[in-house]
Design a protein around this motif. Sequence first.
Motif, PDB file in Angstrom:
ATOM      1  N   ARG A  26     -18.965   7.718 -21.933  1.00 58.36           N
ATOM      2  CA  ARG A  26     -18.705   6.645 -22.899  1.00 58.36           C
ATOM      3  C   ARG A  26     -19.746   6.656 -24.022  1.00 58.36           C
ATOM      4  NH1 ARG A  26     -19.982   1.493 -23.656  1.00 58.36           N
ATOM      5  NH2 ARG A  26     -21.555   1.428 -22.016  1.00 58.36           N
ATOM      6  N   LEU A  27     -21.001   6.808 -23.650  1.00 59.73           N
ATOM      7  CA  LEU A  27     -22.076   6.716 -24.646  1.00 59.73           C
ATOM      8  C   LEU A  27     -22.158   7.964 -25.535  1.00 59.73           C
ATOM      9  CD1 LEU A  27     -24.784   4.980 -22.425  1.00 59.73           C
ATOM     10  CD2 LEU A  27     -23.433   3.946 -24.264  1.00 59.73           C
ATOM     11  N   THR A  28     -21.620   9.083 -25.051  1.00 57.26           N
ATOM     12  CA  THR A  28     -21.654  10.314 -25.857  1.00 57.26           C
ATOM     13  C   THR A  28     -20.844  10.151 -27.150  1.00 57.26           C
ATOM     14  OG1 THR A  28     -22.123  11.785 -24.007  1.00 57.26           O
ATOM     15  CG2 THR A  28     -20.969  12.759 -25.865  1.00 57.26           C
ATOM     16  N   ASP A  29     -19.811   9.317 -27.121  1.00 57.18           N
ATOM     17  CA  ASP A  29     -18.990   9.100 -28.332  1.00 57.18           C
ATOM     18  C   ASP A  29     -19.857   8.769 -29.557  1.00 57.18           C
ATOM     19  OD1 ASP A  29     -16.646   9.528 -26.960  1.00 57.18           O
ATOM     20  OD2 ASP A  29     -16.224   7.389 -26.650  1.00 57.18           O
ATOM     21  N   ALA A  30     -20.913   8.003 -29.317  1.00 62.07           N
ATOM     22  CA  ALA A  30     -21.762   7.544 -30.434  1.00 62.07           C
ATOM     23  C   ALA A  30     -22.511   8.702 -31.091  1.00 62.07           C
ATOM     24  CB  ALA A  30     -22.754   6.496 -29.933  1.00 62.07           C
ATOM     25  N   PHE A  31     -22.555   9.845 -30.414  1.00 60.49           N
ATOM     26  CA  PHE A  31     -23.298  10.980 -30.972  1.00 60.49           C
ATOM     27  C   PHE A  31     -22.434  11.862 -31.864  1.00 60.49           C
ATOM     28  CE2 PHE A  31     -27.607  10.885 -29.318  1.00 60.49           C
ATOM     29  CZ  PHE A  31     -27.513   9.743 -28.547  1.00 60.49           C
ATOM     30  N   GLU A  32     -21.159  11.556 -31.956  1.00 62.01           N
ATOM     31  CA  GLU A  32     -20.278  12.372 -32.802  1.00 62.01           C
ATOM     32  C   GLU A  32     -20.734  12.376 -34.262  1.00 62.01           C
ATOM     33  OE1 GLU A  32     -15.984  11.914 -32.329  1.00 62.01           O
ATOM     34  OE2 GLU A  32     -16.042  14.055 -32.789  1.00 62.01           O
ATOM     35  N   PRO A  33     -20.960  11.195 -34.869  1.00 69.65           N
ATOM     36  CA  PRO A  33     -21.435  11.244 -36.273  1.00 69.65           C
ATOM     37  C   PRO A  33     -22.798  11.913 -36.407  1.00 69.65           C
ATOM     38  CG  PRO A  33     -21.285   8.954 -35.461  1.00 69.65           C
ATOM     39  CD  PRO A  33     -20.669   9.821 -34.423  1.00 69.65           C
ATOM     40  N   LEU A  34     -23.658  11.753 -35.381  1.00 66.94           N
ATOM     41  CA  LEU A  34     -24.998  12.351 -35.456  1.00 66.94           C
ATOM     42  C   LEU A  34     -24.932  13.877 -35.382  1.00 66.94           C
ATOM     43  CD1 LEU A  34     -27.089   9.930 -33.187  1.00 66.94           C
ATOM     44  CD2 LEU A  34     -26.421   9.701 -35.572  1.00 66.94           C
ATOM     45  N   LEU A  69     -31.424  16.062 -33.586  1.00 66.91           N
ATOM     46  CA  LEU A  69     -32.034  14.745 -33.354  1.00 66.91           C
ATOM     47  C   LEU A  69     -33.459  14.674 -33.908  1.00 66.91           C
ATOM     48  CD1 LEU A  69     -30.640  14.074 -29.774  1.00 66.91           C
ATOM     49  CD2 LEU A  69     -29.926  12.993 -31.904  1.00 66.91           C
ATOM     50  N   GLY A  70     -33.833  15.697 -34.676  1.00 66.16           N
ATOM     51  CA  GLY A  70     -35.139  15.659 -35.340  1.00 66.16           C
ATOM     52  C   GLY A  70     -36.274  16.209 -34.499  1.00 66.16           C
ATOM     53  N   GLY A  71     -35.981  16.743 -33.315  1.00 66.19           N
ATOM     54  CA  GLY A  71     -37.027  17.295 -32.454  1.00 66.19           C
ATOM     55  C   GLY A  71     -37.279  18.770 -32.744  1.00 66.19           C
ATOM     56  N   SER A  72     -38.167  19.371 -31.967  1.00 63.73           N
ATOM     57  CA  SER A  72     -38.493  20.790 -32.130  1.00 63.73           C
ATOM     58  C   SER A  72     -38.303  21.519 -30.811  1.00 63.73           C
ATOM     59  CB  SER A  72     -39.944  20.981 -32.552  1.00 63.73           C
ATOM     60  OG  SER A  72     -40.279  20.110 -33.573  1.00 63.73           O
ATOM     61  N   VAL A  73     -38.252  22.836 -30.919  1.00 59.19           N
ATOM     62  CA  VAL A  73     -37.929  23.660 -29.753  1.00 59.19           C
ATOM     63  C   VAL A  73     -38.926  24.808 -29.637  1.00 59.19           C
ATOM     64  CG1 VAL A  73     -36.194  25.200 -28.768  1.00 59.19           C
ATOM     65  CG2 VAL A  73     -35.467  23.121 -29.948  1.00 59.19           C
ATOM     66  N   VAL A 289     -16.960  23.431 -26.945  1.00 61.24           N
ATOM     67  CA  VAL A 289     -18.287  23.808 -27.451  1.00 61.24           C
ATOM     68  C   VAL A 289     -18.858  22.665 -28.295  1.00 61.24           C
ATOM     69  CG1 VAL A 289     -19.545  25.445 -28.902  1.00 61.24           C
ATOM     70  CG2 VAL A 289     -17.676  26.265 -27.437  1.00 61.24           C
ATOM     71  N   ARG A 290     -18.027  22.111 -29.152  1.00 61.36           N
ATOM     72  CA  ARG A 290     -18.425  20.995 -30.014  1.00 61.36           C
ATOM     73  C   ARG A 290     -18.811  19.765 -29.175  1.00 61.36           C
ATOM     74  NH1 ARG A 290     -20.145  19.349 -34.943  1.00 61.36           N
ATOM     75  NH2 ARG A 290     -19.352  17.305 -35.453  1.00 61.36           N
ATOM     76  N   TYR A 291     -17.964  19.462 -28.212  1.00 63.24           N
ATOM     77  CA  TYR A 291     -18.243  18.317 -27.344  1.00 63.24           C
ATOM     78  C   TYR A 291     -19.536  18.548 -26.555  1.00 63.24           C
ATOM     79  CZ  TYR A 291     -13.375  16.855 -28.215  1.00 63.24           C
ATOM     80  OH  TYR A 291     -12.199  16.458 -28.781  1.00 63.24           O
ATOM     81  N   GLY A 292     -19.787  19.800 -26.204  1.00 65.52           N
ATOM     82  CA  GLY A 292     -21.002  20.136 -25.451  1.00 65.52           C
ATOM     83  C   GLY A 292     -22.253  19.804 -26.237  1.00 65.52           C
ATOM     84  N   LEU A 293     -22.198  20.055 -27.522  1.00 65.66           N
ATOM     85  CA  LEU A 293     -23.337  19.724 -28.374  1.00 65.66           C
ATOM     86  C   LEU A 293     -23.599  18.211 -28.327  1.00 65.66           C
ATOM     87  CD1 LEU A 293     -25.393  20.527 -30.603  1.00 65.66           C
ATOM     88  CD2 LEU A 293     -23.567  20.089 -32.258  1.00 65.66           C
TER      89      LEU A 293
END
Length: 307
Positions: A26-34, A69-73, A289-293
Motif C-alpha cells: 500500500r505504501l509503495t504507491d506513494a513512491f511512484e511520483p518520486l 532518494l538523494g542517497g549515495s552508493v 522492473v519499474r515496480y521493483g524500483l
Amino acid sequence: MPSFLAGRDIISIKDLKREEIDEILRLTDAFEPLADKGSDMLDGRIMAALFFEPSTRTKLSFESAMYKLGGSVIGFAGPMGTSVEKGENLADTVRVVENYADVLVVRHPLEGAARLAAEFASVPVINAGSGAEEHPTQALLDLYTIRRELGRIDGLKVALVGDLRYGRTVHSLAYALSLYDIKLYLVSPEILRMRKEVLAGIRGRVDVVETDDLAGILPELDVLYVTRIQKERFADPAEYEEVKGSYRLTSAMLSRLKPTGIVMHPLPRVDEVDYDVDRIPQAKYFKQVRYGLMVRMFLLASVLGAI
Ligand code: NCD
C-alpha cells in the motif's frame, strides 16, 4: 511514527506478516511520483551493495532507488578486486563495511549468507539473493505487480513455472503467496520440482497443485510466473541438458490465456519466453522492473527510518 521496518533487516520473506506485506504494498504507491522526479529523503545516507554474485537488475535497481532518494552508493560486484580475494570472511567484510554505510544490501551464492551478515552487522541488512534459497525483495515486487495489475491478490489462480528447485525468486514468492487466499500451481519437470522445505512451509495454508502440464491449466490462470532454469546451480551438467528448454512460451500458446491474465518473469530470460510474447498486452515483466524500483525505494526509506 517511524515505519515498522525502521532499523529492521529484510532477510527472509517469512519474517514478514501478511499485514506488514499489505502495508508495504500500500505504501509503495506513494513512491511512484518520486521514481520520476526524485527526492532528498535519504540525503547524506549511504548504501553499500555487497554483491558476491552476478546481478544486473537487482544491483542497479537498489542503486537507482538510493540515488533517486538523494542517497549515495558504495560497493562491489563480484569479489574480484576486494579483500575477499585475500580470504577475508563475510563476517569481517560486514564489520568493516558497516562503518562506511547506513544499510547493507547483500547478494551471496551461499544460503544463509544474508542471515549471517545481519547477525554481525549493526546496521540493517537487506538480502538481495542468498544462493538458491530466497530473494525477498523480488517477492515483494512480484506481489506489488500482481496487486497493481489485477487489483488484488486474494482469489487468484497463480502458476509458478520452470525451475522451482533452484530458483530463489519462486521460493520467496511461494511463501509470500501462501499468506493469501489463492490457488497455487507449481509447474516444472520432475527433477525441478519445488523444494520440499518450501512445500512443507506452504501446504495447509494454500491450495497447491504440482503438475508438469502447463497447457492443461493455462486457460484458468490469472498469473503465469515464468522462471529461468538456473544453469549455474546444477551440480551435474547432464541434468541441466535434460531439462533445458522444458518450457518455452510463445504468443500462440498464450492465445489461450485469459485477456485479464498476466505473464510475469523476474528476468533475466534466456529462452523460456519468446520475444514475440513481449508484444501481447498481458506481458508485464518490464513493468515489474519499474515496480521493483518503487518497492526498493520504499524499503530503503523505511529501514533507514526516513518515513
Ligand atoms: C533472479 C535472481 O537473481 O534470482 N534475478 C533477479 O534478481 N531478478 C532470477 C534469475 O537469476 O533467474
